[in-house]
Write an enzyme that holds these catalytic residues in place. Sequence first.
Site, PDB file in Angstrom:
ATOM      1  NE  ARG A 106      -4.049  -1.992   1.859  1.00 19.83           N
ATOM      2  CZ  ARG A 106      -4.077  -3.165   2.802  1.00 19.83           C
ATOM      3  NH1 ARG A 106      -3.073  -3.095   3.532  1.00 19.83           N
ATOM      4  NH2 ARG A 106      -4.929  -3.832   2.584  1.00 19.83           N
ATOM      5  CE  LYS A 128      -2.314  12.817 -15.007  1.00 19.14           C
ATOM      6  NZ  LYS A 128      -2.928  13.414 -16.365  1.00 19.14           N
ATOM      7  CD  GLU A 225      -5.697  14.921 -16.168  1.00 22.64           C
ATOM      8  OE1 GLU A 225      -4.550  15.351 -16.413  1.00 22.64           O
ATOM      9  OE2 GLU A 225      -6.194  13.979 -16.660  1.00 22.64           O
ATOM     10  NE  ARG A 229      -1.494  16.385 -13.419  1.00 21.71           N
ATOM     11  CZ  ARG A 229      -0.976  15.452 -12.683  1.00 21.71           C
ATOM     12  NH1 ARG A 229      -1.164  15.031 -11.405  1.00 21.71           N
ATOM     13  NH2 ARG A 229       0.066  14.835 -13.206  1.00 21.71           N
ATOM     14  CG  HIS A 236      -0.388  16.004 -24.058  1.00 27.45           C
ATOM     15  ND1 HIS A 236       0.189  17.470 -24.274  1.00 27.45           N
ATOM     16  CD2 HIS A 236       0.224  15.359 -23.692  1.00 27.45           C
ATOM     17  CE1 HIS A 236       1.236  17.431 -23.698  1.00 27.45           C
ATOM     18  NE2 HIS A 236       1.789  16.169 -23.424  1.00 27.45           N
ATOM     19  CG  HIS A 253       5.024  12.203 -25.106  1.00 30.32           C
ATOM     20  ND1 HIS A 253       3.546  12.012 -25.247  1.00 30.32           N
ATOM     21  CD2 HIS A 253       4.912  13.262 -24.230  1.00 30.32           C
ATOM     22  CE1 HIS A 253       2.844  12.589 -24.508  1.00 30.32           C
ATOM     23  NE2 HIS A 253       3.551  13.376 -23.760  1.00 30.32           N
TER      24      HIS A 253
HETATM   25  N1  LIG Z   1       3.780  10.405 -15.346  1.00 32.11           N
HETATM   26  C1  LIG Z   1       3.741  11.420 -15.931  1.00 32.11           C
HETATM   27  O1  LIG Z   1       3.171  12.494 -15.601  1.00 32.11           O
HETATM   28  C2  LIG Z   1       3.948  11.492 -17.532  1.00 32.11           C
HETATM   29  C3  LIG Z   1       4.414  12.590 -18.389  1.00 32.11           C
HETATM   30  C4  LIG Z   1       4.779  12.737 -19.454  1.00 32.11           C
HETATM   31  C5  LIG Z   1       5.255  11.335 -20.224  1.00 32.11           C
HETATM   32  N2  LIG Z   1       5.144  10.206 -19.479  1.00 32.11           N
HETATM   33  C6  LIG Z   1       5.440   8.954 -19.861  1.00 32.11           C
HETATM   34  O2  LIG Z   1       6.744   9.101 -20.217  1.00 32.11           O
HETATM   35  C7  LIG Z   1       7.161   8.090 -21.085  1.00 32.11           C
HETATM   36  C8  LIG Z   1       8.226   8.844 -22.308  1.00 32.11           C
HETATM   37  O3  LIG Z   1       9.374   9.201 -21.258  1.00 32.11           O
HETATM   38  P1  LIG Z   1      10.727   9.485 -22.247  1.00 32.11           P
HETATM   39  O4  LIG Z   1      10.456  10.187 -23.419  1.00 32.11           O
HETATM   40  O5  LIG Z   1      11.511   9.859 -20.912  1.00 32.11           O
HETATM   41  O6  LIG Z   1      10.984   8.077 -22.762  1.00 32.11           O
HETATM   42  P2  LIG Z   1      11.792   6.732 -22.255  1.00 32.11           P
HETATM   43  O7  LIG Z   1      11.945   6.704 -21.016  1.00 32.11           O
HETATM   44  O8  LIG Z   1      11.431   5.812 -23.070  1.00 32.11           O
HETATM   45  O9  LIG Z   1      13.335   7.126 -22.622  1.00 32.11           O
HETATM   46  C9  LIG Z   1      13.721   7.511 -24.078  1.00 32.11           C
HETATM   47  C10 LIG Z   1      14.968   6.648 -24.360  1.00 32.11           C
HETATM   48  O10 LIG Z   1      16.236   7.245 -23.695  1.00 32.11           O
HETATM   49  C11 LIG Z   1      16.876   6.580 -23.020  1.00 32.11           C
HETATM   50  N3  LIG Z   1      17.583   7.123 -21.983  1.00 32.11           N
HETATM   51  C12 LIG Z   1      17.155   7.702 -20.980  1.00 32.11           C
HETATM   52  N4  LIG Z   1      18.031   8.349 -20.155  1.00 32.11           N
HETATM   53  C13 LIG Z   1      19.139   8.299 -20.791  1.00 32.11           C
HETATM   54  C14 LIG Z   1      20.112   9.180 -20.893  1.00 32.11           C
HETATM   55  N5  LIG Z   1      20.650   9.980 -19.926  1.00 32.11           N
HETATM   56  N6  LIG Z   1      21.192   8.807 -21.767  1.00 32.11           N
HETATM   57  C15 LIG Z   1      21.034   8.019 -22.872  1.00 32.11           C
HETATM   58  N7  LIG Z   1      19.741   7.633 -23.185  1.00 32.11           N
HETATM   59  C16 LIG Z   1      19.029   7.580 -22.025  1.00 32.11           C
HETATM   60  C17 LIG Z   1      15.784   5.389 -22.574  1.00 32.11           C
HETATM   61  O11 LIG Z   1      16.421   4.246 -22.078  1.00 32.11           O
HETATM   62  C18 LIG Z   1      14.841   5.259 -23.794  1.00 32.11           C
HETATM   63  O12 LIG Z   1      15.450   4.527 -24.762  1.00 32.11           O
HETATM   64  C19 LIG Z   1       5.976   7.755 -22.001  1.00 32.11           C
HETATM   65  O13 LIG Z   1       5.570   6.343 -21.508  1.00 32.11           O
HETATM   66  C20 LIG Z   1       5.018   8.821 -21.405  1.00 32.11           C
HETATM   67  O14 LIG Z   1       3.604   8.333 -21.278  1.00 32.11           O
HETATM   68  C21 LIG Z   1       4.553  10.226 -18.163  1.00 32.11           C
END
Ligand SMILES: NC(=O)c1ccc[n+]([C@@H]2O[C@H](COP(=O)([O-])OP(=O)(O)OC[C@H]3O[C@@H](n4cnc5c(N)ncnc54)[C@H](O)[C@@H]3O)[C@@H](O)[C@H]2O)c1
Length: 347
Positions: A106, A128, A225, A229, A236, A253
């Site tokens: 939990r 989130k 949200e 928010r 998006h 993204h």
């Molecule tokens: N929770 C939230 O509020 C929220 C908000 C926006 C996006 N998201 C989520 O985040 C995800 C996208 O995140 P992202 O764009 O970071 O993608 P990701 O986590 O897939 O990272 C992108 C790529 O970069 C690599 N990587 C990470 N750090 C690195 C570094 N320092 N050097 C080299 N490579 C590195 C990763 O291994 C991956 O291949 C989606 O799943 C999206 O739904 C969540």
Amino acid sequence: MNELSNLEFSLGSFRTIVSFSKDFPAIPRERSCLVVEDEHTAGLFPQPESRRVIVPAGEEGKSWNTIERILDHALNRGLDRGSLFVGIGGGVVCDVTAFAASIYMRGAKLHLIPTTLLAMVDASFGGKTAINFRGWKNMVGTFYPAERIWIYPNALRTLPERELRSGMAEVIKAAMLQDGELFRLLETIGEQREPLHGLSLNMYEQLIRRSLQVKAFYVTRDLREQELRTHLNLGHTFAHGLEAATHFKEYTHGEAVAWGLYRAMDVGVLMGLTDPSYAERVRTLLTRFGYEEQVSGVDPEGIFQAMQKDKKKQRTLRFVLQRALGDTLLTPLDPALVKEVIARGVA
Ligand SMILES: NC(=O)c1ccc[n+]([C@@H]2O[C@H](COP(=O)([O-])OP(=O)(O)OC[C@H]3O[C@@H](n4cnc5c(N)ncnc54)[C@H](O)[C@@H]3O)[C@@H](O)[C@H]2O)c1
């Protein structure tokens, strides 16, 4: 540790401290600590094997299977509710670590060390958590803010240019929502048309701080949200349509968000709602950062149909539009208008 000043926020009954650090954050040596990395960040930021779980990189890592692996690891090591879960990686690692921490007994302690620009300015902060489920993106999750987020801008040095650009779209969105000074700073950076790798770490720190302050405005007032928010979803709904229509494989993204920001400006101008000179400023900025105003090889009807999936979460599909910088509203749209605007965005 070379620590810079912290930011502190209250999110509902949670408190999040965001710490900026010039050195990689020291993770407690205590036994009751679990570290999640993905296949890429595991090589970049090595941790003792005994406490580490390595998950697949990319969207396929956001699965039940990953959550079970993290929970199994915690259980096998006898971790309890007072134990610390640490996620080191991009948005994927942040989302799954936070989800697993939120449901383990939990709720275990949670620290995040975002290593992509997108995770630093957006995914790590705001509570989130999510995995993808039965083909639906982010369909299962919780609200569970991290106690501590460590921003280590130096991590950006190994990030590919395309991933830097992905995160920059969320910085631009933050500026559009609330921060005219940040918008002007971005215009100056955009005019130079240099690779994002060339920006100094001090500049990144500034962009990250300002973007987080904008996000904090919304999430501290409306963690779950209910209404306010939702403004963070500027661009998006269109972006989700493009991402889903291309099976989350073609565009990052941020690239999809940038395409969605162009579309939000198009709709607003067509409705006589958005100030045309502001819309032009946004378009110019996006173009200078190298985002495509039109995508090719994608079926517009497929994007429209994929956008309807957002209805499942919202009940009625509402779009975030702007009259001007800092003047944002939420409205349903005539489907014919949405189709027209999507068609404009496809070459
Ligand atoms: N929770 C939230 O509020 C929220 C908000 C926006 C996006 N998201 C989520 O985040 C995800 C996208 O995140 P992202 O764009 O970071 O993608 P990701 O986590 O897939 O990272 C992108 C790529 O970069 C690599 N990587 C990470 N750090 C690195 C570094 N320092 N050097 C080299 N490579 C590195 C990763 O291994 C991956 O291949 C989606 O799943 C999206 O739904 C969540």
